[in-house]
Design an enzyme around this catalytic site. Structure first.
Site, PDB file in Angstrom:
ATOM      1  N   LYS A  40       0.824  -1.204   0.000  1.00 22.51           N
ATOM      2  CA  LYS A  40       0.000   0.000   0.000  1.00 22.51           C
ATOM      3  C   LYS A  40       0.868   1.269   0.000  1.00 22.51           C
ATOM      4  O   LYS A  40       0.414   2.326  -0.413  1.00 22.51           O
ATOM      5  CB  LYS A  40      -0.928   0.021   1.221  1.00 22.51           C
ATOM      6  CG  LYS A  40      -1.926  -1.122   1.321  1.00 22.51           C
ATOM      7  CD  LYS A  40      -3.017  -1.039   0.270  1.00 22.51           C
ATOM      8  CE  LYS A  40      -4.228  -1.902   0.576  1.00 22.51           C
ATOM      9  NZ  LYS A  40      -3.967  -3.348   0.575  1.00 22.51           N
TER      10      LYS A  40
HETATM   11  C1  LIG Z   1      -4.511  -4.521   0.142  1.00 24.33           C
HETATM   12  C2  LIG Z   1      -3.679  -5.737   0.130  1.00 24.33           C
HETATM   13  C3  LIG Z   1      -3.833  -6.753  -0.859  1.00 24.33           C
HETATM   14  C4  LIG Z   1      -4.911  -6.708  -1.909  1.00 24.33           C
HETATM   15  O1  LIG Z   1      -4.720  -5.709  -2.868  1.00 24.33           O
HETATM   16  P1  LIG Z   1      -5.953  -5.228  -3.759  1.00 24.33           P
HETATM   17  O2  LIG Z   1      -5.427  -4.112  -4.573  1.00 24.33           O
HETATM   18  O3  LIG Z   1      -7.019  -4.800  -2.793  1.00 24.33           O
HETATM   19  O4  LIG Z   1      -6.378  -6.400  -4.576  1.00 24.33           O
HETATM   20  C5  LIG Z   1      -2.954  -7.826  -0.833  1.00 24.33           C
HETATM   21  N1  LIG Z   1      -2.011  -7.945   0.127  1.00 24.33           N
HETATM   22  C6  LIG Z   1      -1.839  -7.003   1.080  1.00 24.33           C
HETATM   23  C7  LIG Z   1      -0.787  -7.215   2.107  1.00 24.33           C
HETATM   24  C8  LIG Z   1      -2.657  -5.879   1.126  1.00 24.33           C
HETATM   25  O5  LIG Z   1      -2.491  -4.954   2.098  1.00 24.33           O
END
Ligand SMILES: *Cc1c(COP(=O)(O)O)cnc(C)c1O
Length: 461
Positions: free
Chosen positions: A114
């Site tokens: 993120k």
């Molecule tokens: C948010 C997240 C995901 C999923 O990503 P999306 O873009 O929502 O599909 C996968 N792994 C982690 C660790 C995340 O924080």
């Protein structure tokens, strides 16, 4: 699409709203017609330009990609500086076996992928909206990783106040401390309720005319500004793994499908991709949709150990369906069926159970001496399953989206080892926590928000 939309740079998946400015859609987040913004034309990056990427750093590649979208709105030097500042950490690509790689997207300040989107987005918002006379307020509801990445990315940017709402008893201690130990312009609010309560409060605030003086904006993955930054690591890892312009496979651990959408955009821009693997946990609504053409959200979503992917109705699905010529309403109703054949050609979708996830963490450690956490393990397991049924030899890159140290109990339970704690998570225990506890009530939140903002000089007159 009608003429007015073709003439605009961005249109909404609901086909009513449109905009000619990235600056505008960045601050709007969701389109006014409740759809998601999409670019009307997707720029191409030529094979020659792609062949030059191996000699470039991560921020330089980010510039090549983002400049295609932003050149009319940001001066080149400003964009370069902003990206140098955002991407000041490693992005390791590890060769695991044969043609298989793992891309570690966990080296940012909050140790999840993120950070990639949040850091670019925060700097873009600051660039466009820095105005000493006009405070901007960012509201975000989080189940864990987004809150800390957003809080960290906006930390100490003056003129911007950040409010993070999280469910009091449903985030891990590490996740909570990542949000509560910042203070300054970041207010961490523990809501006595579920993630859904946090989200409902935030949504109501966006629609509240009495709060319009606060210039509220959202920082979640419905924002196109976040998505754009998520195309870059596909180009970057391709440039490090493929030497001769060959097609590669990407395995993407998916929840809200923003990460996968970034990859699909990269492919449309010209990146040679043979297949995307949409790897989900037991929330298998997308795999079922791809197989049958029927879409059924899962409510409530299933609670799996890859908790950031516990999503039963992914918000970015509306964008993926749009990309393939279909149309889906925010509630999941499909009004125009997308081109299922080309979607199936590009994407292989598979659901991985918690048992398979744990087994994969164990096997990957025993066979390859690598430590995966639950999200990355879902992607790795999905890749193994894909390779078992598709014999075409191809370079494959599996995305690892969080640091194993964010899930110490799970890792210790399976491997009986303590994952090494990265610097980003190390000092948390010695820091003071600042947080406000509130009931799951809109009125309490509103009162808190207005008072707090008034203390910073933004009062209702
Ligand atoms: C948010 C997240 C995901 C999923 O990503 P999306 O873009 O929502 O599909 C996968 N792994 C982690 C660790 C995340 O924080």
């Amino acid at each position: 699409m009608d003429l007015i939309m073709i003439l605009k740079k961005y249109y909404s998946t609901n086909h009513i709203s449109h905009s000619n400015s990235f600056k505008e859609i960045l601050i709007q987040g969701q389109a006014p017609d409740k759809g998601l913004f999409m670019p009307t034309t997707i720029p191409r990056i030529s094979p020659e330009a792609i062949s030059k990427l191996p000699g470039m750093s991560y921020p330089e590649i980010a510039f090549v990609v983002l400049n295609e979208f932003l050149k009319d709105e940001i001066a080149e030097n400003d964009l370069r500086n902003l990206l140098e500042d955002a991407y000041n950490f490693d992005v390791p690509l590890e060769k695991i076996s044969g043609q298989n790689f793992i891309l570690r997207l966990d080296r940012g300040p909050t140790a999840s992928f993120k950070d990639f989107a949040a850091r670019a987005m925060a700097r873009l918002i600051y660039y466009f909206y820095r105005d000493p006379d006009k405070n901007l307020t960012i509201l975000t509801a989080t189940s864990g990783d987004t809150g800390s990445a957003v809080a960290n990315a906006f930390f100490k940017l003056d003129g911007i106040n950040v409010f993070i709402l999280f469910p009091k008893n449903e985030v891990s201690e590490k996740q909570r401390k990542q949000m509560t130990t910042l203070d300054h312009n970041v207010a961490a609010i523990a809501i006595d309720g579920k993630f859904d309560d946090c989200q409902a409060i935030v949504k109501r605030a966006f629609g509240d005319p009495e709060l319009s003086h606060l210039h509220l904006t959202s920082a979640n993955s419905i924002n196109f500004g976040r998505l754009l930054a998520q195309t870059v690591y596909y180009f970057y890892s391709y440039s490090r793994a493929a030497e001769n312009g060959e097609q590669v496979i990407f395995s993407v651990p998916s929840g809200n499908f923003g990460d996968l959408m970034g990859g699909l955009l990269a492919k449309k821009m010209g990146l040679p991709v043979y297949k995307f693997i949409a790897a989900t946990n037991e929330n298998d609504e997308f795999a079922k949709f791809l197989e049958t053409g029927q879409y059924q959200p899962i409510t409530p979503s299933k609670n799996c150990i890859s908790n950031a992917m516990n999503v039963g109705h992914p918000s970015n699905l509306a964008r993926i369906i749009d990309l393939y010529g279909g149309q889906m309403d925010p509630d999941g109703t499909i009004n125009q069926i997308p081109d299922m054949d080309s979607m199936r050609r590009d994407i292989f979708a598979i659901s991985i159970t918690d048992d398979q996830t744990r087994q994969t963490i164990k096997d990957a450690y025993e066979k390859n001496r690598i430590i995966l956490e639950p999200h990355g393990a879902v992607a790795w397991a999905a890749l193994e399953k894909f390779k078992a049924q598709d014999s075409k030899p191809a370079i494959a890159i599996s995305l690892e989206t969080a640091n194993p140290a964010k899930f110490p109990d799970e890792i210790e339970g399976i491997l009986n080892i303590h994952p090494e704690i990265p610097g980003a998570l190390k000092d948390l225990d010695s820091k003071k926590e600042f947080m406000q506890s509130l009931p799951a009530s809109y009125d309490s939140f509103k009162e808190f928000l207005v008072l707090k903002e008034c203390g910073k000089g933004v009062c209702i007159i």
